[in-house]
Design a protein around this motif. Structure first.
Motif, short mmCIF file in Angstrom:
data_model
loop_
_atom_site.label_atom_id
_atom_site.label_comp_id
_atom_site.label_asym_id
_atom_site.label_seq_id
_atom_site.Cartn_x
_atom_site.Cartn_y
_atom_site.Cartn_z
N LEU A 56 92.22 89.62 47.55
CA LEU A 56 93.48 89.52 46.84
C LEU A 56 94.29 90.81 46.93
N ASP A 57 93.65 91.88 47.35
CA ASP A 57 94.32 93.17 47.53
C ASP A 57 93.69 93.85 48.73
N THR A 58 94.37 94.87 49.25
CA THR A 58 93.86 95.58 50.43
C THR A 58 93.52 97.02 50.07
N PRO A 59 92.45 97.57 50.64
CA PRO A 59 92.10 98.96 50.37
C PRO A 59 92.90 99.92 51.24
N ASN A 60 92.95 101.17 50.82
CA ASN A 60 93.54 102.22 51.67
C ASN A 60 92.58 102.61 52.78
N ALA A 61 91.29 102.48 52.51
CA ALA A 61 90.27 102.78 53.50
C ALA A 61 89.02 101.98 53.18
N GLY A 62 88.16 101.80 54.18
CA GLY A 62 86.95 101.03 54.01
C GLY A 62 87.11 99.61 54.52
N THR A 63 86.01 98.87 54.55
CA THR A 63 86.02 97.51 55.08
C THR A 63 85.39 96.53 54.10
N VAL A 64 85.90 95.31 54.15
CA VAL A 64 85.34 94.21 53.38
C VAL A 64 85.01 93.09 54.35
N ARG A 65 83.76 92.65 54.31
CA ARG A 65 83.34 91.53 55.13
C ARG A 65 82.87 90.39 54.23
N LEU A 66 83.51 89.26 54.38
CA LEU A 66 83.11 88.04 53.69
C LEU A 66 82.58 87.07 54.73
N LEU A 67 81.34 86.62 54.54
CA LEU A 67 80.71 85.72 55.51
C LEU A 67 80.79 86.28 56.92
N GLY A 68 80.66 87.61 57.00
CA GLY A 68 80.67 88.29 58.29
C GLY A 68 82.04 88.54 58.88
N GLN A 69 83.10 88.09 58.19
CA GLN A 69 84.46 88.26 58.71
C GLN A 69 85.12 89.48 58.08
N ASP A 70 85.70 90.34 58.91
CA ASP A 70 86.42 91.52 58.44
C ASP A 70 87.80 91.08 57.95
N LEU A 71 88.02 91.19 56.64
CA LEU A 71 89.27 90.69 56.07
C LEU A 71 90.49 91.45 56.57
N SER A 72 90.31 92.72 56.92
CA SER A 72 91.45 93.54 57.36
C SER A 72 92.00 93.09 58.71
N ARG A 73 91.22 92.32 59.44
CA ARG A 73 91.66 91.86 60.76
C ARG A 73 92.39 90.52 60.71
N MET A 74 92.49 89.95 59.50
CA MET A 74 93.14 88.65 59.37
C MET A 74 94.62 88.80 59.06
N LYS A 75 95.43 87.91 59.61
CA LYS A 75 96.84 87.83 59.25
C LYS A 75 96.94 87.20 57.86
N PRO A 76 98.04 87.46 57.14
CA PRO A 76 98.16 86.97 55.76
C PRO A 76 97.91 85.47 55.59
#
Length: 225
Positions: A56-76
């Motif tokens: 629901l929000d994005t970090p300034n740094a670091g990574t979040v993986r849900l079910l192995g998927q990097d959320l930062s690499r997804m389009k909105p």
């Protein structure tokens, strides 16, 4: 199987002429079927971390993986669909749509992802029964008590069978008796549905029932037990 993995999350906000670090290099992993609680004082950063973990929000740094998927690499739009399919979120303030009935609120995640009600009829009946909402489905949120609104919010978060359920102070606006009832329902549903839970809470009674508990202090995350 690891469902959620947060690595070195940093979240900062600009406040007038200085920067506030709400989350400071926090790391967290959650396995399938696990119940993890995050406690801490108000303003410690726990809700910021939860919103980032849920996409629901994005970090300034670091990574979040849900079910192995990097959320930062997804389009909105891709992220929105991914969250709608795999995650549920229960807010402290319920966030029900005021002009929709309880039933319409529950079914929102289904209509938002293009599915039909017929696909979830069995699950809808199950949740309505377990959450004792059968005689409240035609009511607007303003016609429901706080506990009833939270049960509607819980049904809405679970209707699409998410892999992981996030809760931001899900009992925080409720009196003690109602909070205990919602807690029992939440944990009973967890067992019946084999649900993975990540809950931010001030409620020590709820946190005590978690598999693991973290405490957040000044943006830093510590294992409590």
């Amino acid at each position: 199987m690891t469902v959620l993995e947060c690595q070195s999350i940093i979240k900062q906000y600009s406040l007038y002429d200085h920067v506030v670090t709400a989350v400071n290099r926090a790391s967290l992993s959650v396995d399938e079927g696990e119940f993890v609680a995050i406690t801490g004082e108000s303003g410690s950063g726990k809700s910021s971390l939860l919103h980032i973990a849920a996409g629901l929000d994005t970090p300034n740094a670091g990574t979040v993986r849900l079910l192995g998927q990097d959320l930062s690499r997804m389009k909105p739009d891709e992220l929105c669909l991914f969250r709608g399919k795999h995650t549920g979120f229960v807010f402290q303030s319920y966030r029900l749509v005021p002009y929709l009935t309880a039933l319409e609120n529950i079914l929102l995640p289904i209509s938002a992802t293009g599915r039909k009600r017929e696909q979830v009829e069995h699950r809808l009946a199950f949740l309505v029964d377990r959450l004792a909402l059968g005689d409240r489905l035609s009511h607007l949120p303003s016609e429901l008590s706080g506990g009833q609104q939270q049960r509607v919010a819980l049904a809405r978060a679970l209707i699409h069978h998410p892999m992981i359920l996030f809760g931001d102070e899900p009992t925080g606006n409720l009196d003690r008796a109602t909070a205990e009832g919602v807690t029992d329902l939440l944990l009973n549903l967890r067992k019946e549905l084999k649900q993975t839970l990540v809950i931010v809470t001030h409620d020590e009674a709820l946190a005590a029932r978690a598999d693991r508990t973290y405490r957040m202090t000044d943006g830093e995350l510590y294992v409590k037990r």
